[in-house]
Design a protein around this motif. Sequence first.
Motif, PDB file in Angstrom:
ATOM      1  N   TRP A 299      -3.035  -9.712  11.833  1.00 18.67           N
ATOM      2  CA  TRP A 299      -2.807  -9.461  13.247  1.00 18.67           C
ATOM      3  C   TRP A 299      -2.512  -7.995  13.549  1.00 18.67           C
ATOM      4  O   TRP A 299      -2.180  -7.649  14.682  1.00 18.67           O
ATOM      5  N   GLU A 300      -2.635  -7.124  12.527  1.00 15.44           N
ATOM      6  CA  GLU A 300      -2.413  -5.700  12.718  1.00 15.44           C
ATOM      7  C   GLU A 300      -3.598  -4.917  12.173  1.00 15.44           C
ATOM      8  O   GLU A 300      -4.269  -5.353  11.234  1.00 15.44           O
ATOM      9  N   THR A 301      -3.854  -3.765  12.768  1.00 11.61           N
ATOM     10  CA  THR A 301      -4.938  -2.911  12.264  1.00 11.61           C
ATOM     11  C   THR A 301      -4.447  -1.987  11.150  1.00 11.61           C
ATOM     12  O   THR A 301      -5.241  -1.552  10.309  1.00 11.61           O
ATOM     13  N   ALA A 302      -3.147  -1.676  11.146  1.00 10.57           N
ATOM     14  CA  ALA A 302      -2.618  -0.746  10.143  1.00 10.57           C
ATOM     15  C   ALA A 302      -2.619  -1.393   8.761  1.00 10.57           C
ATOM     16  O   ALA A 302      -2.416  -2.603   8.610  1.00 10.57           O
ATOM     17  N   VAL A 303      -2.831  -0.565   7.766  1.00  9.68           N
ATOM     18  CA  VAL A 303      -2.809  -0.999   6.363  1.00  9.68           C
ATOM     19  C   VAL A 303      -1.806  -0.127   5.618  1.00  9.68           C
ATOM     20  O   VAL A 303      -1.770   1.090   5.811  1.00  9.68           O
ATOM     21  N   VAL A 304      -1.005  -0.733   4.788  1.00  6.38           N
ATOM     22  CA  VAL A 304      -0.036   0.001   3.964  1.00  6.38           C
ATOM     23  C   VAL A 304      -0.621   0.151   2.559  1.00  6.38           C
ATOM     24  O   VAL A 304      -1.005  -0.835   1.931  1.00  6.38           O
ATOM     25  N   GLY A 305      -0.698   1.374   2.065  1.00 11.33           N
ATOM     26  CA  GLY A 305      -1.174   1.611   0.717  1.00 11.33           C
ATOM     27  C   GLY A 305      -2.670   1.411   0.560  1.00 11.33           C
ATOM     28  O   GLY A 305      -3.433   1.401   1.530  1.00 11.33           O
ATOM     29  N   ARG A 306      -3.086   1.222  -0.696  1.00  7.98           N
ATOM     30  CA  ARG A 306      -4.505   1.067  -1.026  1.00  7.98           C
ATOM     31  C   ARG A 306      -4.721  -0.225  -1.805  1.00  7.98           C
ATOM     32  O   ARG A 306      -3.970  -0.526  -2.744  1.00  7.98           O
ATOM     33  N   ALA A 307      -5.770  -0.963  -1.456  1.00  4.39           N
ATOM     34  CA  ALA A 307      -6.081  -2.210  -2.150  1.00  4.39           C
ATOM     35  C   ALA A 307      -6.385  -1.960  -3.623  1.00  4.39           C
ATOM     36  O   ALA A 307      -6.169  -2.831  -4.470  1.00  4.39           O
ATOM     37  N   SER A 308      -6.864  -0.770  -3.949  1.00  6.23           N
ATOM     38  CA  SER A 308      -7.179  -0.450  -5.343  1.00  6.23           C
ATOM     39  C   SER A 308      -5.936  -0.403  -6.219  1.00  6.23           C
ATOM     40  O   SER A 308      -6.031  -0.426  -7.446  1.00  6.23           O
ATOM     41  N   ALA A 309      -4.744  -0.352  -5.593  1.00  5.99           N
ATOM     42  CA  ALA A 309      -3.499  -0.324  -6.364  1.00  5.99           C
ATOM     43  C   ALA A 309      -3.069  -1.723  -6.812  1.00  5.99           C
ATOM     44  O   ALA A 309      -2.131  -1.855  -7.601  1.00  5.99           O
ATOM     45  N   CYS A 310      -3.740  -2.763  -6.312  1.00  5.75           N
ATOM     46  CA  CYS A 310      -3.385  -4.131  -6.691  1.00  5.75           C
ATOM     47  C   CYS A 310      -3.862  -4.421  -8.106  1.00  5.75           C
ATOM     48  O   CYS A 310      -4.948  -3.990  -8.519  1.00  5.75           O
ATOM     49  N   PRO A 311      -3.080  -5.182  -8.883  1.00  2.00           N
ATOM     50  CA  PRO A 311      -3.500  -5.519 -10.243  1.00  2.00           C
ATOM     51  C   PRO A 311      -4.665  -6.510 -10.223  1.00  2.00           C
ATOM     52  O   PRO A 311      -4.886  -7.224  -9.233  1.00  2.00           O
TER      53      PRO A 311
END
Length: 318
Positions: A299-311
């Motif tokens: 429900w938000e457009t903002a993203v925190v961090g980078r998906a590439s940081a996920c294990p």
Amino acid sequence: MRTCWLLLLGCLAACGGNFSNDDLEFLNALPTREDLSSKLPGSSGAVSEGGLHQRSDALAVGEPSQLYRDTREASDAFNSGMDGLLTLLEEIRKLPPTTREPEVRVWGPWPDSNHPGHEVRFAMQRQPDRFNYVLQYRREGSGEEGWWSAVEGAFQPDGGLRKGTGAVRLLVKETKDHGFEVGGLANLDLLEIVYQTRALPITVQMRFVPALPQPASELLYAYREIPGGLGEMGFLLEDTDILPGTQKEDLAIISRWTKDRGGVGIIAVTGGDVPAGFTATQVECWDASFRITYMKRSWETAVVGRASACPDVSALEQ
């Protein structure tokens, strides 16, 4: 229920003897802590206070992961739900049965010191395709028909040591109806555990059925694990008040983790005050210190961090 089990442990501690090979076949039909318990890394104090669903402010990379905390709490509840049973079974494995018949093993009966005038026993029966077992109590002198079950379990072997499918039912309502204390399970009528160890990933499901009249919904947990420290915990709570409004929603959380590189969690809320046809989701990743590396809300457009940081937890996505 744990109170009842601890009394039986005291009886078991006073006994001793030798095992036959056939005894071991019976004992191998009982689940172990290694088989069933959730192995989420970290401890219950690893993150700050507050549940994720209570947080509406902006989060940032490096903050403690509240979704990890929710997963930690679910994992702890999952393990504590079966702790008393597994402790009992661990003690039974240390001792030979007091009665042996070709297809039956019995531990006890012994006097139940916490409930004067009662006896307790643990019994197992071998059938062609499965083992059945019960933890039972009765009033002294009431005869065989006087036994009633506080726990019922079954295991169907399927090749290999402790490999197969099993189920255990903690009959909380029946135990309470007989006037026995059940400790932390007092708000339940039933706790049911279903598991399979015959193939990877090992899976365990746990169902908490609240006591009637039911002010709350059933709680459903599901756990999976594969070698190398990869694990998954799923949690489902239906008909509960999650969002502001007058209606109730369904909440599902699924978290997957690695042994030492953090994890990935997804929250999904449907129904109730969520617009029809829409699922409110939150994806959150945490590192080995249980701190946020990535977060995205639908429900938000903002993203925190980078998906590439996920294990990488793709091995559990099948």
